[in-house]
Design a protein around this motif. Structure first.
Motif, short mmCIF file in Angstrom:
data_model
loop_
_atom_site.label_atom_id
_atom_site.label_comp_id
_atom_site.label_asym_id
_atom_site.label_seq_id
_atom_site.Cartn_x
_atom_site.Cartn_y
_atom_site.Cartn_z
N UNK A 130 0.83 -1.23 0.00
CA UNK A 130 0.03 0.17 -0.07
C UNK A 130 0.77 1.46 0.05
N UNK A 131 2.19 1.23 -0.72
CA UNK A 131 2.67 2.40 -0.79
C UNK A 131 2.10 3.39 -1.57
N UNK A 132 1.84 4.65 -1.16
CA UNK A 132 1.21 5.71 -2.14
C UNK A 132 2.24 6.12 -3.30
N UNK A 133 1.95 6.91 -4.14
CA UNK A 133 2.66 7.67 -5.08
C UNK A 133 3.37 8.53 -4.37
N UNK A 134 2.72 9.30 -3.39
CA UNK A 134 3.64 10.55 -2.76
C UNK A 134 4.89 9.69 -1.94
N UNK A 135 4.57 8.47 -1.49
CA UNK A 135 5.70 7.91 -0.63
C UNK A 135 6.80 7.24 -1.44
N UNK A 136 6.37 7.08 -2.60
CA UNK A 136 7.43 6.45 -3.72
C UNK A 136 8.28 7.71 -4.32
N UNK A 137 7.61 8.91 -4.60
CA UNK A 137 8.07 10.09 -4.77
C UNK A 137 9.24 10.56 -3.61
N UNK A 138 8.79 10.42 -2.65
CA UNK A 138 9.82 10.83 -1.37
C UNK A 138 10.92 9.99 -1.37
#
Length: 199
Positions: A130-138
């Motif tokens: 459940x990794x969000x796009x925002x977390x991936x970007x971080x």
């Protein structure tokens, strides 16, 4: 062993300068010194493939190839020692008690163990379903920011570049593996540097 490291090139030069029986005597001395250095390197866990090549070339009486391989092996050993000195200088400058807040700072400060831990943590996060796009970007931002500092750590920089590219493509499983590989490479590098120092 430091002595061996200095003696071997001197013996090699002496052998190259002599002929006939004198050269044979030098070759035997050199062969014994090389075998001892190779044994110490193996026991310390330092990989010097060029040293083994040099031993084979010496046995086959191929002086030119031997000198070339020996030179390469000594250079590898010096590189590992230099890298360790650089890391120690970076650590002293950054005051070891002040741990870098992110991967870029840890690599810049020579805190390789902490950086390996950060990479393992980021690799684990990438495995999360459940990794969000925002977390991936971080994570991508943190890895990208660390790339300039990673250039001091050989193969680690390539693995981080690869991981960043995979994240941009949305390939989380392989990006996670690249970061895990980078952490392992850092740990191996630390081990080799410590082992080279004992040679």
């Amino acid at each position: 062993a430091r002595v061996l490291h200095q003696v071997v090139p001197r013996l090699a030069k002496a052998m190259a300068d002599k002929t006939g029986e004198a050269a044979d005597a030098e070759r035997q001395k050199l062969s014994a010194a090389l075998a001892a250095l190779s044994k110490e390197a193996a026991e310390a866990g330092v990989q010097l493939p060029d040293l083994n090549e040099a031993i084979e070339a010496l046995a086959a009486n191929q002086t030119d190839r031997f000198l070339k391989d020996l030179d390469a092996a000594m250079t590898d050993l010096e590189k590992l020692r230099d890298m360790k000195k650089k890391l120690e200088a970076m650590q002293a400058q950054a005051q070891v008690d002040k741990l870098g807040k992110d991967l870029a700072e840890q690599l810049k400060n020579g805190q390789a163990e902490a950086a390996a831990g950060t990479l393992k943590k980021l690799s684990g996060q990438l495995k999360s379903a459940n990794l969000s796009q925002e977390q991936l970007q971080k994570i991508l931002d943190e890895v990208s920011k660390a790339l300039p500092a990673a250039s001091e750590y050989g193969k680690v920089a390539e693995l981080l570049k690869q991981g960043a590219k995979q994240m941009k493509q949305g390939d989380k499983p392989n990006a996670s593996q690249s970061l895990a590989d980078a952490a392992k490479e850092l740990e191996d590098l630390l081990q080799q540097m410590n082992d080279a120092e004992s040679l």
